[in-house]
Write an enzyme that holds these catalytic residues in place. Structure first.
Site, PDB file in Angstrom:
ATOM      1  CD  GLU A  81       9.790  12.913  11.929  1.00 52.93           C
ATOM      2  OE1 GLU A  81       8.614  12.511  11.877  1.00 52.93           O
ATOM      3  OE2 GLU A  81      10.768  12.236  11.562  1.00 52.93           O
ATOM      4  CB  ALA A 112       0.394   6.426  11.028  1.00 49.96           C
ATOM      5  N   GLY A 113       1.966   4.869  13.346  1.00 46.11           N
ATOM      6  CA  GLY A 113       2.579   3.626  13.821  1.00 46.11           C
ATOM      7  C   GLY A 113       1.956   3.146  15.123  1.00 46.11           C
ATOM      8  CD  GLU A 123      12.687   0.811  10.337  1.00 44.07           C
ATOM      9  OE1 GLU A 123      13.223   1.863  10.712  1.00 44.07           O
ATOM     10  OE2 GLU A 123      13.176  -0.310  10.575  1.00 44.07           O
ATOM     11  CE  LYS A 175      -1.699   2.723   2.898  1.00 46.03           C
ATOM     12  NZ  LYS A 175      -1.473   3.916   2.082  1.00 46.03           N
ATOM     13  N   GLY A 226       6.493   5.120   8.484  1.00 51.13           N
ATOM     14  CA  GLY A 226       5.729   6.359   8.445  1.00 51.13           C
ATOM     15  C   GLY A 226       5.821   7.086   9.767  1.00 51.13           C
ATOM     16  CB  SER A 227       3.784   9.797  11.152  1.00 51.30           C
ATOM     17  OG  SER A 227       2.514   9.199  11.097  1.00 51.30           O
ATOM     18  CB  THR A 228       5.735   8.485  16.019  1.00 53.51           C
ATOM     19  OG1 THR A 228       7.120   8.357  15.650  1.00 53.51           O
ATOM     20  CG2 THR A 228       5.549   7.879  17.399  1.00 53.51           C
ATOM     21  CB  CYS A 253      13.128   8.799   9.088  1.00 53.72           C
ATOM     22  SG  CYS A 253      14.136   7.631   8.180  1.00 53.72           S
TER      23      CYS A 253
HETATM   24  P1  NAD Z   1       2.106   8.681   7.567  1.00 56.68           P
HETATM   25  O1  NAD Z   1       2.244   7.957   8.841  1.00 56.68           O
HETATM   26  O2  NAD Z   1       1.096   9.732   7.452  1.00 56.68           O
HETATM   27  O3  NAD Z   1       1.813   7.643   6.389  1.00 56.68           O
HETATM   28  C1  NAD Z   1       2.694   6.588   6.048  1.00 56.68           C
HETATM   29  C2  NAD Z   1       1.923   5.540   5.284  1.00 56.68           C
HETATM   30  O4  NAD Z   1       1.024   4.918   6.174  1.00 56.68           O
HETATM   31  C3  NAD Z   1       1.063   6.067   4.136  1.00 56.68           C
HETATM   32  O5  NAD Z   1       1.040   5.109   3.109  1.00 56.68           O
HETATM   33  C4  NAD Z   1      -0.301   6.187   4.790  1.00 56.68           C
HETATM   34  O6  NAD Z   1      -1.360   6.138   3.846  1.00 56.68           O
HETATM   35  C5  NAD Z   1      -0.288   4.950   5.660  1.00 56.68           C
HETATM   36  N1  NAD Z   1      -1.188   4.963   6.805  1.00 56.68           N
HETATM   37  C6  NAD Z   1      -1.390   5.956   7.692  1.00 56.68           C
HETATM   38  N2  NAD Z   1      -2.313   5.560   8.598  1.00 56.68           N
HETATM   39  C7  NAD Z   1      -2.673   4.297   8.286  1.00 56.68           C
HETATM   40  C8  NAD Z   1      -3.582   3.342   8.846  1.00 56.68           C
HETATM   41  N3  NAD Z   1      -4.319   3.627   9.899  1.00 56.68           N
HETATM   42  N4  NAD Z   1      -3.675   2.138   8.266  1.00 56.68           N
HETATM   43  C9  NAD Z   1      -2.934   1.818   7.193  1.00 56.68           C
HETATM   44  N5  NAD Z   1      -2.085   2.682   6.593  1.00 56.68           N
HETATM   45  C10 NAD Z   1      -1.943   3.898   7.146  1.00 56.68           C
HETATM   46  O7  NAD Z   1       3.574   9.241   7.270  1.00 56.68           O
HETATM   47  P2  NAD Z   1       4.045  10.131   6.036  1.00 56.68           P
HETATM   48  O8  NAD Z   1       3.640  11.545   6.307  1.00 56.68           O
HETATM   49  O9  NAD Z   1       3.651   9.506   4.739  1.00 56.68           O
HETATM   50  O10 NAD Z   1       5.646   9.970   6.140  1.00 56.68           O
HETATM   51  C11 NAD Z   1       6.415  10.752   6.976  1.00 56.68           C
HETATM   52  C12 NAD Z   1       6.817  10.013   8.245  1.00 56.68           C
HETATM   53  O11 NAD Z   1       7.487   8.812   7.932  1.00 56.68           O
HETATM   54  C13 NAD Z   1       7.789  10.795   9.096  1.00 56.68           C
HETATM   55  O12 NAD Z   1       7.383  10.763  10.448  1.00 56.68           O
HETATM   56  C14 NAD Z   1       9.105  10.060   8.929  1.00 56.68           C
HETATM   57  O13 NAD Z   1      10.021  10.229   9.968  1.00 56.68           O
HETATM   58  C15 NAD Z   1       8.660   8.669   8.759  1.00 56.68           C
HETATM   59  N6  NAD Z   1       9.682   7.858   8.081  1.00 56.68           N
HETATM   60  C16 NAD Z   1      10.378   6.940   8.826  1.00 56.68           C
HETATM   61  C17 NAD Z   1      11.388   6.194   8.225  1.00 56.68           C
HETATM   62  C18 NAD Z   1      12.188   5.177   9.009  1.00 56.68           C
HETATM   63  O14 NAD Z   1      12.815   4.342   8.381  1.00 56.68           O
HETATM   64  N7  NAD Z   1      12.199   5.211  10.319  1.00 56.68           N
HETATM   65  C19 NAD Z   1      11.671   6.376   6.874  1.00 56.68           C
HETATM   66  C20 NAD Z   1      10.953   7.335   6.163  1.00 56.68           C
HETATM   67  C21 NAD Z   1       9.937   8.058   6.782  1.00 56.68           C
END
Ligand code: NAD
Length: 490
Positions: A395, A244-245, A262, A188, A240-242, A296
């Site tokens: 962040e 959402a994680g 991550e 996705k 992705g973001s903390t 990140c």
């Molecule tokens: P985000 O969390 O908004 O989204 C990331 C992905 O998750 C997207 O595909 C989004 O559609 C999906 N998503 C969000 N909520 C979801 C849910 N409830 N169920 C399923 N999928 C869901 O993050 P973003 O704004 O796209 O990316 C930026 C963030 O990613 C920053 O916080 C950055 O630090 C982090 N990041 C971390 C790493 C790492 O390796 N640690 C690498 C790159 C980016």
């Protein structure tokens, strides 16, 4: 007119523009919703693409489940899956130029960063294919009760959820080990960057990977929720973001699904009082504001010794001022726009917050003058930052760095560790042993001493709220495996 204006109709296949890859075929979307891809350089529509619906996601999960349960894919010797992976790498090589263009067109990645990273996608497939013979998928041991075989088996159907900043290499960093492990997968990608995953699907199809092993449905959060909640999905691998994680971890906890995360960071780069400032500034383009700070591992807190504060700050400011800011298609540009409108607003809000908190803007602090359109934000350095300020704790994900003074190595360590996050970091000192000592005390998953590197052969991931589990290296493969002890008669 942008230097490298992207033409979706002539550069992308009809499949990539209009369909999803599900069960080994290109399928028209079940619904009619679409995502608009807006150019960060012009704020104009680049193209619109179909948005995945619940029905599309369900079809993808069904296909991945069937391929895992009913096909011989998970039971093939790893070396056979590796043969497919080497073919995928060849197909990726053929599309490298396109993948570079797609990255900049979607999110404005500058060319130096695109050049540095894009070829990693094929290399990751080759690297994990190379592990087929050497990784201990099966190992025999003498146990107390006789002989035991330790089997490392695929974890099952895996959901690969990818953010918008570096959509290709973050995806291949998951898909390559998942394939070698014998998993099947549903990818996705995020609504802002659906194209890379669909181009990878073309490579997978051309490599002849069996139907259902690799499926792609670009979708937003709601349909993403369907994917993470579905009991047929064994593992969620999320970047992705903390925030959402945290949500994803809760959903997975409820059904004890495997999950790796991550997440974000607020990493510190520590300059010791004996540091050679030139050797630090050589790394600064990648270190403190790579891709407008939307990476990140960005070291967004720079810790300088009080005794050399002015000298270090002047050198840092001079370096950042030497960076060309502008259209990311221009190969000389080091700082392009931020990627999306809401990200620009977020970054500008944080700059206003930093001022309100009492930090001093040394350079930057607003939109880039002379650009009437595009999400351009000036590289911004705050000085006089206290680590308790929100600009030092949260962040920002933009070209904004906080300079913080300290008086002793112990204080520098304490400040670096006084963070919810623990992703990356760096230490620079004339004395390597001193640098290593400090690095050992920093609670992060990744750190450089007198250098900085991100390398897919070494594990990467976060302590604390920066994540759970590791990607890259053999540890990244372990994340897609379950362990079974099979006892045999003595
Ligand atoms: P985000 O969390 O908004 O989204 C990331 C992905 O998750 C997207 O595909 C989004 O559609 C999906 N998503 C969000 N909520 C979801 C849910 N409830 N169920 C399923 N999928 C869901 O993050 P973003 O704004 O796209 O990316 C930026 C963030 O990613 C920053 O916080 C950055 O630090 C982090 N990041 C971390 C790493 C790492 O390796 N640690 C690498 C790159 C980016």
């Amino acid at each position: 007119m942008s230097l490298g204006a992207f033409n979706p109709t002539s550069e992308l296949s009809e499949n990539v523009r209009t369909r999803f890859y599900i069960d080994g075929v290109w399928r028209s979307p079940a619904g009619s919703e679409r995502f608009d891809l807006i150019s960060p350089m012009t704020e104009e529509l680049t193209m619109s693409v179909p948005a995945g619906s619940e029905a599309d996601m369900n079809a993808a999960i069904t296909a991945a489940r069937r391929a895992f349960d009913k096909s011989d894919w998970p039971h093939l010797p790893p070396s056979e899956r590796a043969r497919y992976m080497l073919r995928i790498a060849e197909e990726l090589d053929k599309r490298t130029a396109l993948l570079k263009r797609v990255w900049t067109a979607q999110v404005g990645a500058p060319q130096f960063f695109v050049e540095l990273s894009t070829s990693m996608a094929a290399e990751q497939f080759r690297y994990y294919a190379g592990m087929a013979e050497s990784y201990p998928f099966e190992e025999e041991r003498e146990a107390l009760q006789g002989r035991v075989n330790i089997l490392r088996e695929p974890v099952g159907v895996s959901a690969l959820i990818i953010p918008w900043n570096t959509p290709l290499v973050l995806l291949t960093g998951k898909a390559a080990p998942a394939m070698l492990a014998g998993c099947t997968m549903v990818v996705k990608p995020s609504p802002e960057t659906p194209l890379d995953a669909l181009i990878l699907a073309e490579c997978v199809a051309a490599a002849g990977v069996p139907a259902g092993v690799f499926n792609v449905v670009p979708a937003g959060r709601e349909v993403g929720n369907t994917l993470i909640s579905d009991p047929r999905v064994d593992k969620v691998s999320f970047t992705g973001s903390t925030d959402a994680g945290r949500h994803i971890a809760k959903v997975c906890a409820d059904r004890i699904a495997r999950v790796s995360l991550e997440l974000g960071g607020k990493s510190a780069s520590i300059l010791c009082d004996d540091a050679d400032i030139d050797s630090w500034t050589q790394h600064v383009a990648l270190l403190t504001m790579p891709f407008s700070g939307q990476i990140c591992f960005s070291q967004t807190r720079v810790l300088v010794p009080e005794s050399r504060h002015d000298q270090f700050l002047d050198a840092y400011v001079a370096k950042i001022e030497s960076f060309k800011v502008g259209d990311p298609w221009d190969p000389e540009v080091l700082v392009g726009p931020v990627s999306i409108a809401r990200q620009r607003e977020r970054v500008l809000d944080y700059i206003a917050l930093g001022r309100a908190e009492g930090a001093k803007v040394v350079i930057g602090g607003g939109k880039v003058p002379g650009f009437n359109r595009g999400y351009y934000v000036e590289p911004t350095i705050f000085d006089g930052v206290d680590n308790s300020m929100r600009i030092a704790r949260e962040e920002i994900f933009g070209p904004v760095v906080s300079v913080i003074s300290y008086r002793s190595d112990e204080e520098a360590i304490a400040i670096a560790n006084d963070s919810d996050y623990g992703l990356s970091g760096s230490v620079f000192s004339a004395d390597l042993e001193r640098g290593k000592r400090i690095a050992r005390h920093i609670r992060t998953g990744h750190i450089g001493v007198n250098t900085f590197a991100v390398d897919y052969t070494a594990p990467f991931g976060g302590y604390k709220k920066s994540g759970l589990g590791r990607e890259a290296g053999p540890e990244g493969l372990a994340g897609f495996l379950e362990t079974k002890s099979m006892f045999l008669p003595a």
